[in-house]
Design a protein around this motif. Structure first.
Motif, PDB file in Angstrom:
ATOM      1  N   GLN A 125       4.793 -16.065  26.608  1.00 62.79           N
ATOM      2  CA  GLN A 125       3.455 -16.150  26.023  1.00 62.79           C
ATOM      3  C   GLN A 125       2.500 -15.175  26.712  1.00 62.79           C
ATOM      4  O   GLN A 125       1.692 -14.517  26.061  1.00 62.79           O
ATOM      5  CB  GLN A 125       2.930 -17.575  26.123  1.00 62.79           C
ATOM      6  CG  GLN A 125       1.562 -17.756  25.508  1.00 62.79           C
ATOM      7  CD  GLN A 125       1.067 -19.198  25.634  1.00 62.79           C
ATOM      8  OE1 GLN A 125       1.746 -20.055  26.164  1.00 62.79           O
ATOM      9  NE2 GLN A 125      -0.124 -19.433  25.137  1.00 62.79           N
ATOM     10  N   LEU A 126       2.616 -15.063  28.031  1.00 62.44           N
ATOM     11  CA  LEU A 126       1.748 -14.156  28.778  1.00 62.44           C
ATOM     12  C   LEU A 126       1.983 -12.706  28.370  1.00 62.44           C
ATOM     13  O   LEU A 126       1.033 -11.944  28.185  1.00 62.44           O
ATOM     14  CB  LEU A 126       1.976 -14.340  30.281  1.00 62.44           C
ATOM     15  CG  LEU A 126       1.131 -13.485  31.212  1.00 62.44           C
ATOM     16  CD1 LEU A 126      -0.357 -13.741  30.990  1.00 62.44           C
ATOM     17  CD2 LEU A 126       1.503 -13.763  32.654  1.00 62.44           C
ATOM     18  N   ILE A 127       3.239 -12.320  28.221  1.00 59.82           N
ATOM     19  CA  ILE A 127       3.550 -10.954  27.785  1.00 59.82           C
ATOM     20  C   ILE A 127       2.944 -10.701  26.411  1.00 59.82           C
ATOM     21  O   ILE A 127       2.350  -9.640  26.169  1.00 59.82           O
ATOM     22  CB  ILE A 127       5.074 -10.714  27.792  1.00 59.82           C
ATOM     23  CG1 ILE A 127       5.596 -10.675  29.232  1.00 59.82           C
ATOM     24  CG2 ILE A 127       5.432  -9.422  27.057  1.00 59.82           C
ATOM     25  CD1 ILE A 127       7.103 -10.711  29.354  1.00 59.82           C
ATOM     26  N   ASP A 128       3.055 -11.670  25.509  1.00 57.41           N
ATOM     27  CA  ASP A 128       2.470 -11.519  24.174  1.00 57.41           C
ATOM     28  C   ASP A 128       0.947 -11.430  24.242  1.00 57.41           C
ATOM     29  O   ASP A 128       0.334 -10.623  23.543  1.00 57.41           O
ATOM     30  CB  ASP A 128       2.901 -12.670  23.267  1.00 57.41           C
ATOM     31  CG  ASP A 128       4.376 -12.601  22.904  1.00 57.41           C
ATOM     32  OD1 ASP A 128       4.977 -11.508  22.993  1.00 57.41           O
ATOM     33  OD2 ASP A 128       4.945 -13.663  22.550  1.00 57.41           O
ATOM     34  N   GLU A 129       0.324 -12.237  25.102  1.00 53.90           N
ATOM     35  CA  GLU A 129      -1.137 -12.204  25.241  1.00 53.90           C
ATOM     36  C   GLU A 129      -1.625 -10.876  25.806  1.00 53.90           C
ATOM     37  O   GLU A 129      -2.720 -10.427  25.486  1.00 53.90           O
ATOM     38  CB  GLU A 129      -1.608 -13.350  26.146  1.00 53.90           C
ATOM     39  CG  GLU A 129      -1.522 -14.715  25.504  1.00 53.90           C
ATOM     40  CD  GLU A 129      -1.842 -15.843  26.482  1.00 53.90           C
ATOM     41  OE1 GLU A 129      -2.138 -15.570  27.661  1.00 53.90           O
ATOM     42  OE2 GLU A 129      -1.781 -17.010  26.053  1.00 53.90           O
ATOM     43  N   LEU A 130      -0.810 -10.250  26.647  1.00 54.35           N
ATOM     44  CA  LEU A 130      -1.188  -8.964  27.244  1.00 54.35           C
ATOM     45  C   LEU A 130      -0.977  -7.799  26.281  1.00 54.35           C
ATOM     46  O   LEU A 130      -1.314  -6.668  26.599  1.00 54.35           O
ATOM     47  CB  LEU A 130      -0.404  -8.726  28.534  1.00 54.35           C
ATOM     48  CG  LEU A 130      -0.798  -9.602  29.722  1.00 54.35           C
ATOM     49  CD1 LEU A 130       0.194  -9.442  30.864  1.00 54.35           C
ATOM     50  CD2 LEU A 130      -2.210  -9.279  30.183  1.00 54.35           C
ATOM     51  N   GLY A 131      -0.397  -8.059  25.100  1.00 51.80           N
ATOM     52  CA  GLY A 131      -0.245  -7.015  24.099  1.00 51.80           C
ATOM     53  C   GLY A 131       1.191  -6.660  23.776  1.00 51.80           C
ATOM     54  O   GLY A 131       1.441  -5.695  23.063  1.00 51.80           O
ATOM     55  N   GLY A 132       2.132  -7.398  24.322  1.00 55.35           N
ATOM     56  CA  GLY A 132       3.539  -7.163  24.021  1.00 55.35           C
ATOM     57  C   GLY A 132       4.225  -6.314  25.080  1.00 55.35           C
ATOM     58  O   GLY A 132       3.577  -5.782  25.991  1.00 55.35           O
ATOM     59  N   PRO A 133       5.530  -6.176  24.958  1.00 59.36           N
ATOM     60  CA  PRO A 133       6.310  -5.448  25.966  1.00 59.36           C
ATOM     61  C   PRO A 133       5.876  -3.990  26.167  1.00 59.36           C
ATOM     62  O   PRO A 133       5.828  -3.514  27.301  1.00 59.36           O
ATOM     63  CB  PRO A 133       7.738  -5.516  25.421  1.00 59.36           C
ATOM     64  CG  PRO A 133       7.760  -6.721  24.561  1.00 59.36           C
ATOM     65  CD  PRO A 133       6.397  -6.816  23.968  1.00 59.36           C
ATOM     66  N   ALA A 134       5.541  -3.282  25.090  1.00 61.34           N
ATOM     67  CA  ALA A 134       5.138  -1.875  25.231  1.00 61.34           C
ATOM     68  C   ALA A 134       3.849  -1.757  26.039  1.00 61.34           C
ATOM     69  O   ALA A 134       3.733  -0.898  26.926  1.00 61.34           O
ATOM     70  CB  ALA A 134       4.979  -1.238  23.858  1.00 61.34           C
ATOM     71  N   LYS A 135       2.890  -2.612  25.739  1.00 61.32           N
ATOM     72  CA  LYS A 135       1.607  -2.566  26.449  1.00 61.32           C
ATOM     73  C   LYS A 135       1.777  -2.962  27.912  1.00 61.32           C
ATOM     74  O   LYS A 135       1.195  -2.336  28.808  1.00 61.32           O
ATOM     75  CB  LYS A 135       0.601  -3.499  25.748  1.00 61.32           C
ATOM     76  CG  LYS A 135      -0.760  -3.498  26.370  1.00 61.32           C
ATOM     77  CD  LYS A 135      -1.445  -2.157  26.239  1.00 61.32           C
ATOM     78  CE  LYS A 135      -2.865  -2.231  26.783  1.00 61.32           C
ATOM     79  NZ  LYS A 135      -3.511  -0.931  26.780  1.00 61.32           N
ATOM     80  N   VAL A 136       2.578  -3.997  28.176  1.00 61.53           N
ATOM     81  CA  VAL A 136       2.802  -4.439  29.560  1.00 61.53           C
ATOM     82  C   VAL A 136       3.522  -3.343  30.340  1.00 61.53           C
ATOM     83  O   VAL A 136       3.173  -3.059  31.488  1.00 61.53           O
ATOM     84  CB  VAL A 136       3.578  -5.770  29.599  1.00 61.53           C
ATOM     85  CG1 VAL A 136       3.965  -6.126  31.024  1.00 61.53           C
ATOM     86  CG2 VAL A 136       2.738  -6.884  28.991  1.00 61.53           C
ATOM     87  N   ALA A 137       4.513  -2.695  29.725  1.00 66.81           N
ATOM     88  CA  ALA A 137       5.212  -1.591  30.392  1.00 66.81           C
ATOM     89  C   ALA A 137       4.226  -0.475  30.734  1.00 66.81           C
ATOM     90  O   ALA A 137       4.281   0.105  31.827  1.00 66.81           O
ATOM     91  CB  ALA A 137       6.329  -1.065  29.498  1.00 66.81           C
ATOM     92  N   THR A 188      10.161   5.874  27.825  1.00 64.87           N
ATOM     93  CA  THR A 188      11.379   6.537  27.365  1.00 64.87           C
ATOM     94  C   THR A 188      12.572   6.242  28.268  1.00 64.87           C
ATOM     95  O   THR A 188      13.713   6.461  27.867  1.00 64.87           O
ATOM     96  CB  THR A 188      11.170   8.067  27.293  1.00 64.87           C
ATOM     97  OG1 THR A 188      10.828   8.550  28.604  1.00 64.87           O
ATOM     98  CG2 THR A 188      10.075   8.417  26.304  1.00 64.87           C
ATOM     99  N   ALA A 189      12.325   5.740  29.464  1.00 65.41           N
ATOM    100  CA  ALA A 189      13.413   5.459  30.410  1.00 65.41           C
ATOM    101  C   ALA A 189      13.732   3.963  30.473  1.00 65.41           C
ATOM    102  O   ALA A 189      14.220   3.469  31.488  1.00 65.41           O
ATOM    103  CB  ALA A 189      13.053   5.976  31.792  1.00 65.41           C
ATOM    104  N   GLY A 190      13.418   3.224  29.426  1.00 64.99           N
ATOM    105  CA  GLY A 190      13.782   1.816  29.365  1.00 64.99           C
ATOM    106  C   GLY A 190      12.738   0.845  29.872  1.00 64.99           C
ATOM    107  O   GLY A 190      13.035  -0.330  30.062  1.00 64.99           O
ATOM    108  N   GLY A 191      11.525   1.303  30.091  1.00 64.97           N
ATOM    109  CA  GLY A 191      10.473   0.421  30.597  1.00 64.97           C
ATOM    110  C   GLY A 191      10.128  -0.704  29.636  1.00 64.97           C
ATOM    111  O   GLY A 191       9.931  -1.846  30.043  1.00 64.97           O
ATOM    112  N   VAL A 192      10.073  -0.380  28.343  1.00 68.03           N
ATOM    113  CA  VAL A 192       9.748  -1.394  27.333  1.00 68.03           C
ATOM    114  C   VAL A 192      10.881  -2.412  27.243  1.00 68.03           C
ATOM    115  O   VAL A 192      10.641  -3.619  27.164  1.00 68.03           O
ATOM    116  CB  VAL A 192       9.474  -0.739  25.958  1.00 68.03           C
ATOM    117  CG1 VAL A 192       9.221  -1.793  24.897  1.00 68.03           C
ATOM    118  CG2 VAL A 192       8.284   0.202  26.056  1.00 68.03           C
ATOM    119  N   GLN A 193      12.121  -1.927  27.266  1.00 69.41           N
ATOM    120  CA  GLN A 193      13.268  -2.844  27.204  1.00 69.41           C
ATOM    121  C   GLN A 193      13.300  -3.759  28.416  1.00 69.41           C
ATOM    122  O   GLN A 193      13.626  -4.936  28.309  1.00 69.41           O
ATOM    123  CB  GLN A 193      14.582  -2.060  27.114  1.00 69.41           C
ATOM    124  CG  GLN A 193      15.802  -2.950  26.974  1.00 69.41           C
ATOM    125  CD  GLN A 193      15.763  -3.806  25.728  1.00 69.41           C
ATOM    126  OE1 GLN A 193      15.467  -3.322  24.647  1.00 69.41           O
ATOM    127  NE2 GLN A 193      16.049  -5.093  25.863  1.00 69.41           N
TER     128      GLN A 193
END
Length: 124
Positions: A41-53, A61-66
């Motif tokens: 939930q926190l990751i989603d509140e912060l804007g999702g995986p791309a934004k948190v990365a 491009t080096a797997g940060g979002v994954q």
């Protein structure tokens, strides 16, 4: 006959022991699932995986979002939470801030003239 009864008793003890161990470890797993749900939930509140990365400075491009996406399944690692408390521990810090009180009451009966508390109060 007595030998069979003894073997059954040993088997029952093993089953009970295994059941108790599973109960203990499953309780830990159950609480971990609620932690993972809170992290998701926190990751989603912060804007999702791309934004948190991006906020953490991970190379997209080096797997940060994954990497961050994996945290939605596994939970955010403790060392990452500690390294970035402004992102991941804000609720905890708010709770601590609200629990702390700036209101210092003098002891019942007043202050002694030369006590540390009396000197501190005089400075303010």
């Amino acid at each position: 006959m007595a030998r069979i009864v003894a073997q059954v008793n040993v088997l029952l003890l093993h089953v009970v022991f295994a059941f108790c161990l599973n109960m203990v470890f499953n309780e830990r797993t159950m609480s971990k699932h609620s932690d993972i749900a809170a992290d998701r939930q926190l990751i989603d509140e912060l804007g999702g995986p791309a934004k948190v990365a991006e906020l953490l400075g991970y190379d997209k491009t080096a797997g940060g979002v994954q990497r961050v996406q994996n945290w939605k399944k596994r939970g955010i690692p403790a060392d990452v939470k500690i390294a970035h408390p402004e992102l991941f521990l804000t609720k905890l810090m708010e709770t601590k801030r609200m629990a702390a009180s700036d209101d210092v009451q003098p002891p019942v009966g007043g202050l002694k003239k030369h006590s540390k508390l009396a000197r501190a109060s005089a400075v303010q």
